[in-house]
Write a protein that holds these residues in place. Structure first.
Motif, PDB file in Angstrom:
ATOM      1  N   ARG A  26      11.659   3.203  -4.934  1.00  0.00           N
ATOM      2  CA  ARG A  26      10.450   3.185  -4.105  1.00  0.00           C
ATOM      3  C   ARG A  26      10.269   1.834  -3.431  1.00  0.00           C
ATOM      4  NH1 ARG A  26       8.059   6.114  -8.542  1.00  0.00           N
ATOM      5  NH2 ARG A  26       7.019   4.217  -9.253  1.00  0.00           N
ATOM      6  N   GLN A  27      10.595   0.782  -4.156  1.00  0.00           N
ATOM      7  CA  GLN A  27      10.452  -0.562  -3.602  1.00  0.00           C
ATOM      8  C   GLN A  27      11.378  -0.767  -2.403  1.00  0.00           C
ATOM      9  OE1 GLN A  27      10.996  -3.623  -6.530  1.00  0.00           O
ATOM     10  NE2 GLN A  27      10.436  -5.281  -5.146  1.00  0.00           N
ATOM     11  N   ARG A  28      12.609  -0.230  -2.496  1.00  0.00           N
ATOM     12  CA  ARG A  28      13.551  -0.361  -1.378  1.00  0.00           C
ATOM     13  C   ARG A  28      13.133   0.517  -0.192  1.00  0.00           C
ATOM     14  NH1 ARG A  28      17.410  -0.196  -5.589  1.00  0.00           N
ATOM     15  NH2 ARG A  28      17.765   2.020  -5.176  1.00  0.00           N
ATOM     16  N   LEU A  29      12.516   1.668  -0.514  1.00  0.00           N
ATOM     17  CA  LEU A  29      12.207   2.643   0.530  1.00  0.00           C
ATOM     18  C   LEU A  29      10.893   2.328   1.263  1.00  0.00           C
ATOM     19  CD1 LEU A  29      13.683   5.187   1.503  1.00  0.00           C
ATOM     20  CD2 LEU A  29      12.239   6.537  -0.011  1.00  0.00           C
ATOM     21  N   ALA A  30       9.959   1.695   0.580  1.00  0.00           N
ATOM     22  CA  ALA A  30       8.623   1.483   1.142  1.00  0.00           C
ATOM     23  C   ALA A  30       8.638   0.770   2.496  1.00  0.00           C
ATOM     24  CB  ALA A  30       7.745   0.729   0.142  1.00  0.00           C
ATOM     25  N   PRO A  31       9.428  -0.283   2.702  1.00  0.00           N
ATOM     26  CA  PRO A  31       9.383  -0.971   4.009  1.00  0.00           C
ATOM     27  C   PRO A  31       9.926  -0.133   5.163  1.00  0.00           C
ATOM     28  CG  PRO A  31      10.374  -2.381   2.302  1.00  0.00           C
ATOM     29  CD  PRO A  31      10.299  -0.999   1.753  1.00  0.00           C
ATOM     30  N   GLN A  32      10.612   0.979   4.864  1.00  0.00           N
ATOM     31  CA  GLN A  32      11.227   1.766   5.929  1.00  0.00           C
ATOM     32  C   GLN A  32      10.299   2.845   6.494  1.00  0.00           C
ATOM     33  OE1 GLN A  32      15.529   2.601   5.262  1.00  0.00           O
ATOM     34  NE2 GLN A  32      15.154   1.786   3.209  1.00  0.00           N
ATOM     35  N   TRP A  33       9.146   3.029   5.855  1.00  0.00           N
ATOM     36  CA  TRP A  33       8.168   3.971   6.383  1.00  0.00           C
ATOM     37  C   TRP A  33       7.452   3.346   7.580  1.00  0.00           C
ATOM     38  CZ3 TRP A  33       7.614   8.956   4.797  1.00  0.00           C
ATOM     39  CH2 TRP A  33       8.132   9.305   3.554  1.00  0.00           C
ATOM     40  N   GLN A  34       7.090   4.188   8.537  1.00  0.00           N
ATOM     41  CA  GLN A  34       6.327   3.745   9.694  1.00  0.00           C
ATOM     42  C   GLN A  34       5.028   4.538   9.760  1.00  0.00           C
ATOM     43  OE1 GLN A  34       9.244   4.657  12.714  1.00  0.00           O
ATOM     44  NE2 GLN A  34       9.901   2.525  12.837  1.00  0.00           N
ATOM     45  N   ALA A  35       3.893   3.831   9.831  1.00  0.00           N
ATOM     46  CA  ALA A  35       2.583   4.479   9.861  1.00  0.00           C
ATOM     47  C   ALA A  35       2.123   4.665  11.304  1.00  0.00           C
ATOM     48  CB  ALA A  35       1.567   3.657   9.085  1.00  0.00           C
ATOM     49  N   ARG A  36       1.555   5.859  11.606  1.00  0.00           N
ATOM     50  CA  ARG A  36       1.009   6.103  12.932  1.00  0.00           C
ATOM     51  C   ARG A  36      -0.260   6.940  12.835  1.00  0.00           C
ATOM     52  NH1 ARG A  36       4.598   8.162  17.729  1.00  0.00           N
ATOM     53  NH2 ARG A  36       2.512   7.987  18.626  1.00  0.00           N
ATOM     54  N   ASP A  37      -1.187   6.652  13.725  1.00  0.00           N
ATOM     55  CA  ASP A  37      -2.420   7.425  13.812  1.00  0.00           C
ATOM     56  C   ASP A  37      -2.351   8.375  15.000  1.00  0.00           C
ATOM     57  OD1 ASP A  37      -3.659   6.144  11.621  1.00  0.00           O
ATOM     58  OD2 ASP A  37      -4.194   4.439  12.901  1.00  0.00           O
TER      59      ASP A  37
ATOM     60  N   PHE B  73       6.182   8.033   8.583  1.00  0.00           N
ATOM     61  CA  PHE B  73       7.454   8.608   9.016  1.00  0.00           C
ATOM     62  C   PHE B  73       8.618   7.864   8.380  1.00  0.00           C
ATOM     63  CE2 PHE B  73       4.730   9.734  12.688  1.00  0.00           C
ATOM     64  CZ  PHE B  73       4.916  11.111  12.657  1.00  0.00           C
ATOM     65  N   LEU B  74       9.664   8.634   8.035  1.00  0.00           N
ATOM     66  CA  LEU B  74      10.898   8.072   7.499  1.00  0.00           C
ATOM     67  C   LEU B  74      12.060   8.696   8.250  1.00  0.00           C
ATOM     68  CD1 LEU B  74      11.972   6.203   5.179  1.00  0.00           C
ATOM     69  CD2 LEU B  74      12.273   8.283   3.818  1.00  0.00           C
ATOM     70  N   ASP B  75      12.950   7.868   8.786  1.00  0.00           N
ATOM     71  CA  ASP B  75      14.100   8.395   9.505  1.00  0.00           C
ATOM     72  C   ASP B  75      15.051   9.113   8.557  1.00  0.00           C
ATOM     73  OD1 ASP B  75      13.214   7.464  11.903  1.00  0.00           O
ATOM     74  OD2 ASP B  75      14.400   5.629  11.871  1.00  0.00           O
TER      75      ASP B  75
ATOM     76  N   GLU C  74       0.833  -1.206   0.000  1.00  0.00           N
ATOM     77  CA  GLU C  74       0.000   0.000   0.000  1.00  0.00           C
ATOM     78  C   GLU C  74       0.867   1.255   0.000  1.00  0.00           C
ATOM     79  OE1 GLU C  74      -3.768  -0.253   2.535  1.00  0.00           O
ATOM     80  OE2 GLU C  74      -2.456  -1.733   3.474  1.00  0.00           O
ATOM     81  N   ILE C  75       1.934   1.238   0.839  1.00  0.00           N
ATOM     82  CA  ILE C  75       2.827   2.400   0.908  1.00  0.00           C
ATOM     83  C   ILE C  75       3.511   2.607  -0.432  1.00  0.00           C
ATOM     84  CG2 ILE C  75       4.918   3.300   1.995  1.00  0.00           C
ATOM     85  CD1 ILE C  75       4.084   1.850   4.550  1.00  0.00           C
ATOM     86  N   GLN C  76       3.940   1.510  -1.052  1.00  0.00           N
ATOM     87  CA  GLN C  76       4.612   1.628  -2.351  1.00  0.00           C
ATOM     88  C   GLN C  76       3.669   2.219  -3.383  1.00  0.00           C
ATOM     89  OE1 GLN C  76       6.681  -1.951  -3.397  1.00  0.00           O
ATOM     90  NE2 GLN C  76       7.035  -1.305  -5.513  1.00  0.00           N
ATOM     91  N   ALA C  77       2.394   1.827  -3.359  1.00  0.00           N
ATOM     92  CA  ALA C  77       1.417   2.376  -4.303  1.00  0.00           C
ATOM     93  C   ALA C  77       1.172   3.864  -4.027  1.00  0.00           C
ATOM     94  CB  ALA C  77       0.111   1.595  -4.208  1.00  0.00           C
ATOM     95  N   LEU C  78       1.109   4.246  -2.759  1.00  0.00           N
ATOM     96  CA  LEU C  78       0.931   5.656  -2.419  1.00  0.00           C
ATOM     97  C   LEU C  78       2.117   6.498  -2.868  1.00  0.00           C
ATOM     98  CD1 LEU C  78      -0.604   5.410   1.170  1.00  0.00           C
ATOM     99  CD2 LEU C  78      -1.714   6.370  -0.851  1.00  0.00           C
ATOM    100  N   MET C  79       3.333   5.954  -2.713  1.00  0.00           N
ATOM    101  CA  MET C  79       4.524   6.691  -3.128  1.00  0.00           C
ATOM    102  C   MET C  79       4.479   7.011  -4.616  1.00  0.00           C
ATOM    103  SD  MET C  79       7.555   4.741  -1.000  1.00  0.00           S
ATOM    104  CE  MET C  79       8.853   5.804  -1.659  1.00  0.00           C
TER     105      MET C  79
END
Length: 640
Positions: A24-35, A104-106, A5-10
């Motif tokens: 994008r494929q390498r970066l997508a798993p490094q995002w952290q979602a928070r509400d 979030f991305l560090d 989902e994150i990769q598609a949003l990117m």
């Protein structure tokens, strides 16, 4: 949110959509979602330069309360690292204006992506164009970085100006040198320090003439550190004093300046920024929002391989900040106190040995001119506001009511002296427990002299008091390490946590009790357990080897507890003290058994010392305590 989902949003976002699909494929798993709920802090000021936020839904605002502006962001916008050029020492932070979802991305991951796709340096203009891969520039680990000398963080010679120069010249010099502070000197000696915040609040906001001497707006005689003092000492000093600039000296010579930003590479420095934010909160709601980050702080300390001893001091410094800010808010609402007082922390907060799982133990020592009929209503409201505020911030009400909001623990100094006199003369079960709690006491705010004189008198009564100490030893020996008959670690067979070891009451408390008795016997004023063991060894209350063994055992056991709580926090669970042995390696289980053996042996030595020569009277007194005191002891065992 799934990685796909994150990769598609990117792919649909205006910046990330320009990246190669492989990037994008390498970066997508490094995002952290928070509400986030409305009013939550999304990025604290300390995190703004370190994390990039991507608002997916809702509304977030960038706010600088000192400058008086707020900028609302809409879904799809980026904020934080790379998006805005924000210094960690500035007051800018991001707050949810409505229920929002953020990715979030560090900063490190962002820099890696920029190095692989240089267009990001143009699309995210706040990224440093001379950036190198963190993997290439990070120094190799060499033990615990917190013990390294602070001089390692001094990056450049000091930027100085004479105290007689003008404010305008100081501002120009700071701009030319691109620094957030400048040192004032006189005859090569440090005189004061001026920060960019001083220029904003003491000059611009106050309409002060910039032609005036810079000494007029300086912080005079600033706190300093010597070059050989540790990074840890710098961090604690900044956190406890709520400062962000610290001159480093070589003797009397100024070596340079260390800022909170310089400490950014050490994750534990988030404590410096967290305490700064705590002191800026205008109400309880803001403090509650800050409190949600305390568990994350402990996790970051664990990831940084910070010692359990240092972790306790750092975590307690944050508790102190919450306490002091709540006191300040209470005084602002109720008016100045009618008589002097000392707000006193007890238990683990007093010893500076807290973790993310803790309750509150505190009391008020009032000046002897306190009159209940005149002043009682004020201090009742005052104490309740602070204690209830701490509870709202996660420092739950003490189950044994050892809190300043309880009238018994809100008394003038003379009454406290009477309490300790009674407890030491008639040490029944309750008296021994209360002595254990209130002997571990530290003034957090107010007139510390009220507590210091009280403790001095109390120590004079306990030093060499064989009968009282015999009762204390008997009380302490009820808390034994979790070792079975044949020297194996035992686990609980029932209760709420079957199959676990209580790392507080069956592991840490026995060591704390031993150190406390050594301190009482020697009339030693130290409060922290490690400090008590050090001074007790120097004073001959325990051998140096035994003190080192206990200190090492405490460090190892405390580190296991912190690691256990960190795993629970990562799993979204509430941290507790109940450790399953299958969480440990064979080596850790063996070392834990050895640590328990050390504690058990020194408990036996202490018991022999006091029971072996205490005489028939002491034995009879202890037997009476065993018969009559067990019920009272069990009732308040939760307090400690």
């Amino acid at each position: 949110m799934q990685v796909s989902e994150i990769q598609a949003l990117m792919a649909t976002q205006r910046v990330w959509g320009l990246l190669l699909e492989a990037t994008r494929q390498r970066l997508a798993p490094q995002w952290q979602a928070r509400d986030f709920q409305r009013g939550d802090i999304v990025l604290a000021q300390s995190e703004m330069p370190e994390r990039l936020g991507w608002l997916l839904s809702g509304q977030v605002a960038l706010t600088d309360p000192e400058a008086g502006w707020s900028l609302p962001l809409q879904p799809g916008e980026l904020f934080g690292a790379g998006a805005q050029a924000v210094d960690a020492t500035e007051a800018v932070h991001a707050t949810a204006q409505a229920n929002s979802q953020v990715l979030f991305l560090d900063r490190a991951a962002l820099l890696h992506a920029a190095l692989a796709h240089p267009a990001l340096f143009m699309l995210l203009p706040a990224l440093p164009r001379n950036a190198q891969s963190p993997a290439l520039t990070a120094p190799a680990p060499s033990g615990n970085v917190m013990t390294a000398p602070i001089s390692q963080l001094v990056q450049r010679p000091p930027v100085q100006i004479d105290r007689a120069d003008s404010i305008a010249s100081a501002a120009r010099r700071m701009a030319d040198e691109r620094v957030s502070s400048i040192l004032l000197t006189q005859d090569d000696q440090l005189f004061g320090v001026v920060t960019d915040r001083d220029l904003r609040s003491r000059v611009l906001a106050a309409g002060l003439d910039p032609a005036r001497p810079v000494a007029d707006i300086a912080t005079l005689a600033p706190l300093t550190l010597q070059k050989n003092q540790s990074i840890f000492e710098a961090m604690v000093l900044m956190a406890r004093q709520n400062i962000h600039h610290l001159p480093v000296l070589d003797g009397n010579r100024v070596l340079g300046m260390v800022t909170a930003t310089d400490l950014n590479q050490h994750q534990s420095t988030s404590a410096v920024f967290l305490t700064g934010e705590i002191y800026r909160q205008p109400d309880l709601a803001g403090l509650v929002a800050c409190s949600t980050r305390v568990k994350d702080l402990q996790s970051s300390l664990a990831r940084a391989d910070t010692s359990a001893y240092s972790t306790g001091i750092i975590m307690t410094s944050v508790t102190d900040a919450f306490t002091v800010r709540l006191i300040q808010l209470a005084e602002a609402e109720l008016g100045p106190p009618p008589v002097p007082y000392a707000w006193v922390a007890a238990g683990s907060q007093a010893r500076m040995e807290q973790t993310a799982r803790t309750d509150q133990d505190n009391c008020l020592v009032l000046a002897d001119d306190y009159r209940p009929e005149q002043h009682g209503a004020y201090f009742e409201q005052f104490a309740r506001r602070v204690c209830d505020g701490l509870n709202a911030c996660g420092y739950v009400h003490c189950p044994g009511d050892i809190m300043a909001m309880t009238e018994r623990w809100r008394q003038p100094r003379a009454q406290w002296d009477a309490y300790f006199t009674q407890w030491t003369k008639r040490p029944d079960a309750m008296a021994l427990m209360l002595t254990s709690v209130f002997f571990d006491a530290r003034a957090v705010h107010g007139d510390a002299g009220l507590l210091h004189s009280l403790r001095r008198d109390m120590l004079a009564r306990t030093k060499g008091n064989g009968l009282f100490l015999t009762h204390m030893v008997g009380n302490a020996l009820k808390q034994r390490p979790a070792l079975g008959l044949f020297g194996q670690i035992t686990v609980s067979r029932g209760g709420e946590h079957p199959g676990t070891v209580d790392m507080k009451h069956s592991a840490i408390v026995p060591i704390v009790d031993l150190a406390r008795i050594y301190a009482l016997a020697g009339g030693l004023d130290a409060v922290n357990t490690h400090d008590r063991l050090d001074v007790a060894a120097e004073g001959g209350e325990v051998s140096p080897q035994a003190a080192r063994d206990l200190a090492d055992a405490l460090e190892f056991i405390s580190a296991l507890r912190i690691a256990h709580q960190t795993r629970q926090i990562a799993a979204g669970e509430a941290p507790d003290n109940f450790l399953r042995l299958d969480e440990l390696s064979s080596f850790e289980r063996g070392t834990l058994k050895d640590a328990f053996g050390v504690v058990h042996q020194l408990q036996s030595v202490l018991g022999q010392r006091y029971y072996g020569g205490a005489g028939v009277r002491a034995r009879r007194c202890w037997n009476t305590f065993e018969r009559k005191g067990r019920r009272g002891f069990a009732k308040i065992a939760e307090v400690f």
